[in-house]
Structure formats: structure tokens, C-alpha cells
Design an enzyme around this catalytic site. Sequence first.
Site, PDB file in Angstrom:
ATOM      1  N   LYS A   1       0.837  -1.205   0.000  1.00 51.26           N
ATOM      2  CA  LYS A   1       0.000   0.000   0.000  1.00 51.26           C
ATOM      3  C   LYS A   1       0.871   1.254   0.000  1.00 51.26           C
ATOM      4  CE  LYS A   1      -1.798   2.904   3.044  1.00 51.26           C
ATOM      5  NZ  LYS A   1      -1.941   4.080   2.188  1.00 51.26           N
TER       6      LYS A   1
ATOM      7  N   GLY B   1       7.281   5.108   8.184  1.00 49.19           N
ATOM      8  CA  GLY B   1       6.422   6.278   8.360  1.00 49.19           C
ATOM      9  C   GLY B   1       6.640   6.878   9.731  1.00 49.19           C
ATOM     10  N   SER B   2       5.607   7.533  10.239  1.00 52.14           N
ATOM     11  CA  SER B   2       5.780   8.281  11.483  1.00 52.14           C
ATOM     12  C   SER B   2       5.665   7.372  12.714  1.00 52.14           C
ATOM     13  CB  SER B   2       4.731   9.386  11.565  1.00 52.14           C
ATOM     14  OG  SER B   2       3.450   8.810  11.651  1.00 52.14           O
ATOM     15  N   THR B   3       6.298   7.795  13.785  1.00 55.30           N
ATOM     16  CA  THR B   3       6.251   7.053  15.043  1.00 55.30           C
ATOM     17  C   THR B   3       4.815   6.974  15.554  1.00 55.30           C
ATOM     18  OG1 THR B   3       8.520   7.663  15.541  1.00 55.30           O
ATOM     19  CG2 THR B   3       7.147   7.064  17.423  1.00 55.30           C
TER      20      THR B   3
ATOM     21  N   GLU C   1      10.228   1.316  10.460  1.00 58.87           N
ATOM     22  CA  GLU C   1      11.309   2.283  10.219  1.00 58.87           C
ATOM     23  C   GLU C   1      10.682   3.667  10.371  1.00 58.87           C
ATOM     24  OE1 GLU C   1      13.518   4.777   9.043  1.00 58.87           O
ATOM     25  OE2 GLU C   1      13.596   4.040   6.973  1.00 58.87           O
TER      26      GLU C   1
ATOM     27  N   CYS D   1      13.818  10.563   6.448  1.00 55.42           N
ATOM     28  CA  CYS D   1      13.794  10.107   7.846  1.00 55.42           C
ATOM     29  C   CYS D   1      15.144  10.305   8.519  1.00 55.42           C
ATOM     30  CB  CYS D   1      13.302   8.679   7.957  1.00 55.42           C
ATOM     31  SG  CYS D   1      14.161   7.563   6.869  1.00 55.42           S
TER      32      CYS D   1
ATOM     33  N   GLU E   1      10.385  15.769  15.274  1.00 56.19           N
ATOM     34  CA  GLU E   1      10.722  15.620  13.857  1.00 56.19           C
ATOM     35  C   GLU E   1       9.845  16.590  13.055  1.00 56.19           C
ATOM     36  OE1 GLU E   1       9.577  11.979  11.703  1.00 56.19           O
ATOM     37  OE2 GLU E   1      11.595  12.037  10.858  1.00 56.19           O
TER      38      GLU E   1
HETATM   39  P1  ADP Z   1       2.437  10.965   7.301  1.00 55.33           P
HETATM   40  O1  ADP Z   1       1.712  11.363   8.545  1.00 55.33           O
HETATM   41  O2  ADP Z   1       3.664  11.712   7.087  1.00 55.33           O
HETATM   42  O3  ADP Z   1       1.568  10.849   6.070  1.00 55.33           O
HETATM   43  P2  ADP Z   1       2.237   8.236   8.053  1.00 55.33           P
HETATM   44  O4  ADP Z   1       3.184   7.524   8.929  1.00 55.33           O
HETATM   45  O5  ADP Z   1       0.892   8.520   8.620  1.00 55.33           O
HETATM   46  O6  ADP Z   1       2.970   9.515   7.560  1.00 55.33           O
HETATM   47  O7  ADP Z   1       2.021   7.437   6.688  1.00 55.33           O
HETATM   48  C1  ADP Z   1       2.869   6.460   6.167  1.00 55.33           C
HETATM   49  C2  ADP Z   1       2.026   5.359   5.569  1.00 55.33           C
HETATM   50  O8  ADP Z   1       1.214   4.801   6.597  1.00 55.33           O
HETATM   51  C3  ADP Z   1       1.050   5.803   4.490  1.00 55.33           C
HETATM   52  O9  ADP Z   1       0.973   4.798   3.490  1.00 55.33           O
HETATM   53  C4  ADP Z   1      -0.259   5.905   5.238  1.00 55.33           C
HETATM   54  O10 ADP Z   1      -1.391   5.759   4.418  1.00 55.33           O
HETATM   55  C5  ADP Z   1      -0.143   4.744   6.195  1.00 55.33           C
HETATM   56  N1  ADP Z   1      -1.014   4.827   7.377  1.00 55.33           N
HETATM   57  C6  ADP Z   1      -1.504   5.939   7.975  1.00 55.33           C
HETATM   58  N2  ADP Z   1      -2.271   5.610   9.036  1.00 55.33           N
HETATM   59  C7  ADP Z   1      -2.278   4.249   9.116  1.00 55.33           C
HETATM   60  C8  ADP Z   1      -2.872   3.297  10.002  1.00 55.33           C
HETATM   61  N3  ADP Z   1      -3.641   3.671  11.025  1.00 55.33           N
HETATM   62  N4  ADP Z   1      -2.641   1.991   9.782  1.00 55.33           N
HETATM   63  C9  ADP Z   1      -1.839   1.583   8.769  1.00 55.33           C
HETATM   64  N5  ADP Z   1      -1.256   2.430   7.895  1.00 55.33           N
HETATM   65  C10 ADP Z   1      -1.461   3.745   8.057  1.00 55.33           C
END
Ligand code: ADP
Length: 499
Positions: A194, A247-249, A269, A303, A400
Site C-alpha cells: 500500500k 512512516g511516522s512514530t 522504520e 527520515c 521531527e
Molecule cells: P504521514 O503522517 O507523514 O503521512 P504516516 O506515517 O501517517 O505519515 O504514513 C505512512 C504510511 O502509513 C502511508 O501509506 C499511510 O497511508 C499509512 N497509514 C496511515 N495511518 C495508518 C494506520 N492507522 N494503519 C496503517 N497504515 C497507516
Amino acid sequence: MTSQLGDVSPSTRKFIETPHRVLINGDWVRPAGADSAPIFDPSTGECVGEYASVDESATTDAIAAARASFESGAWREQTPAARAKMLWHIADLIEANARELAELESIDGGKPFGSAFGGEIPAAAEAFRYHAGWCTKIGGTTFRPSIGGLDLEGSTRLEPIGVAGLITPWNGPLVMAAWKLAPALAAGCSVVLKPAENTPLTTLRLGELICEAGLPAGVVNIVTGGGATVGAAICRDPQVDKISFTGSTQTAKLIIEDSRRNLKRLSLELGGKSPVFIFDDANIDDAIDGAAGGIFSNAGQVCVAGSRILVHQSIFTRVVEGLCAKAQSLRIGRSMDPATEMGPLISAGHRNLVDGFVKQGVRDGAFVAAGGKMVEGPGYFYQPTVMINAPYSSCVWTDEIFGPVAVVASFTDEAQAISMANDSRYGLAASVWTNDTNRAQRASRAIRAGIVWINCHGIPDMAMPIGGYKQSGWGREHGWSGVEAYLESKSVMQRIIQP
Ligand code: ADP
């Protein structure tokens, strides 16, 4: 607002403008419950196309297809050499389509075309080639058990973990997809991939190339849509054995919650607030260039960005002046303009977040030495920014920002520098600029981070594991550790029957 679509090849434009589908069980489909979601060019703010934002039911179908392909053995039971050949073939196709992929990354993610064409796209191809090499080297061990009185033979066997959910961010869409797909496929897993909502295009094009390469149907499924819907559905589904997420913490904590139902294996990561140490014995001009590159490349949306710059007090003024000069001379521009050195941020919302951090930093007492403002006009541009005098409690020092914002502070000695750097909830990366090899080694030992660069910053390599200490993540990508993350170890003990 002038569109950038006139700057890309006709075939790329056609791909962008054709309504997109998702890949389930080898077919490109538009599931019944899918909504149309817009694709924006961050350089202009123009809506350039639309993709299918699918619902939970389509996600479940994609997971079922991955599960069925895994159980069938269509991929995992191919010989290691056949798997290696397939990964190599995918790498060749990425290379053959490099221009188009770089154009897509540039329009979709705002990445300057030159850096996508010269950096990210070859890196994605390299990820498949590197992992092609591992396919034939995945092996277990044998051991001689110590139990007396029995003739025993022990061995371990490494097997693919099953169905892997791969969830990628928007800051390096193709390369991140490659960094997850290649080891998963090398291990023999089937996957559901995804991409982030903002940047689906290169992942979808990669899906087409994977189909062209002839990977069996259902081994790679690609679903596009929201994190809270599609992403969460992947994490909750008991048919998924593992999640690899970048992605984000904050989002990682939600993923951990959703994944606990069937105790999925997790590779995470995550974010960072990586320190850059500049000692007084460094080659100062080199260090200034490196520190500027460490925070301003990809507009700070990296990152491992070196967002906290710690400078020995004797050279503080010189380094700050040098960084400000760099910030002010960087050519900000549209991603398809060959003269552009720094492109836009990913979205209007993200630019507001970055600006909010800078404004809060100023309220906390920090001083903006360069930049600090949004750039007027279309697109989501933000000035390269250098801040000093930030209190250590301020969000600009602790959080961050994921934008082109460097916070610079001075230190008096090595011990103080290390203690300032380690006083963070993150521990992803660091760089040390010095000509003293003893100091470089001492610092690299003392820093609590997953990667330490010495006299360079942010250089990835497929053989170098990447991942975080503390809240910067779980597990490592790249190298053998990255392949192992998609494998289970099975121990087998046999009693030898004597004639
Ligand atoms: P940002 O906030 O910078 O967009 P995220 O960490 O939220 O970064 O997003 C990284 C990825 O995680 C994207 O593909 C996003 O769609 C997905 N994502 C966001 N929320 C969820 C969740 N609750 N469960 C699984 N994947 C998620």
C-alpha cells in the site's frame, strides 16, 4: 499556474491522466466500493489525475489473493535461482523505464527530476539486484545435539514468513516500495503493498512492470487508499503474517495496536531527529556542505535528515554563517525544472505543519537566522531555514519537523555534545565530522542511533542495515538483517535409526 504535464514524456502524461486501478490477483481492477481520490503535483498544486481509493472489502480481497498465492507455492516453491532471475528481470525493467518512473516521482512527489533519475530510480533497481543475490544464499545450519544415548541430527531451515503487508510513505515512494518488496520476494513471501495517499503513481507503474516480468498472479497485490482504512485493514487482518512499515512514530503506535490481534511480526522504520556533530578539527567547508545536504535534500523530507546540528563553540559563528549562505543560495523550484536544487513540500497541509513548528520555535525563543517562511505563489514551497538559540525543550529541538529546517546549537566538549544528542526519544541516525579517527570512533560508539556516518551524511547502501534505536523503530532493513525479517526459522531434529 502552469502545469508541469507539458514537461514530461507523452507516455508518462498518458499514464498520469488515465484513471488508476488496483492490482488484485494479477488483474488490474476498479473495485465497486472505490472512491476517486485526487493526485496533486506539489510543485504547482494542480490536480493532475485520480486514483482508486479502495475500501476494506477490496483490501480483504487483495489479502486473500496473497494468501492463496502463498499457499499454492507458486512463488515460494520456485527454485532460488528462478526467484533470483525474476528479481533481476524486475531490476532491468525499472532501468529500462527509468525516465518515466523519474518523471512520475517528480510530478507526484515533488522530487527534483535529476535526483529521481540519477538517485532514486537506480537505487530501486539496485534493491532488486542486491536481493536477487540473496535468493540463492538463504540457508539454515546443521548442528550436533548433545543429548546422550541417542543418535541425533539437528538442522535449521529458513522459510518465508507468509503474507507480508508493506506500507510505504510519500517521501521516497518507489525506492521504499523496492526496499520492502525485493527482500520479501527474495524470501518467498506473497505481499499486499500500500503506497501513501499522496504518491501512488510509481508504485502502480512498478506493479505493471512486475506483471510484465511474469511474476505469478497474486504474489504482489497493490491497493491504494487511506491509511486509516486500507492500511489499518491490512494490519488487522489475521491472514497477514507480517507488516513492514516506514512512516511516522505516531502511526507506528496505531499499527502495533492493530497488529497485536494475531501477533504479526513487525518491522518499523520511523522518525528521527538526527544529530550532526561538527568538531573544530573537521574540514569545516566540507562539513557545512554535508550538513546543508543532510537537511535540505528532498526539502528535509527524509527520515535520516540531519535536523539537529551541533557545532563546537569555537567554529559556531562560521558554521552558522556558512549554513545560512547555503540556505539562501539554494535554487528552489518546480520539480521538472533542471535548475532546481530544492523542490516543494508534499502538500499544503504538510507545509502548514512545518511552518507551525517554526513559528512555535520562535515563540519559544529561537531565532531564525535564514528562511523561516512559506514561498509565495503556487506550489507548496518552503524556504530552507536555519534556526539558532532554540531552548532544548522547544519542539523545534525535540520533534521531527520533516521539512527543510535545521536547528543549530553549540557545545564545548565531546561529552557534552554526546549527551545533548542522546537526550532525544529518537535514535535513527547521526553524522560526525572530524579528522580525528579516535574521536570519530568514540563518538560512533557513544551515540544511541542505528546508523552513524563519519564525514558524510545520509548515504544509503543495500549492504548497510538501516533502522532505529528507541522510538525510531524496530528491526533493520537492508543487508542480511533485512532479508531475515521476512523469514521464520524452523528447527528440525531427527533421530537416526540404526540398521
Ligand atoms: P504521514 O503522517 O507523514 O503521512 P504516516 O506515517 O501517517 O505519515 O504514513 C505512512 C504510511 O502509513 C502511508 O501509506 C499511510 O497511508 C499509512 N497509514 C496511515 N495511518 C495508518 C494506520 N492507522 N494503519 C496503517 N497504515 C497507516
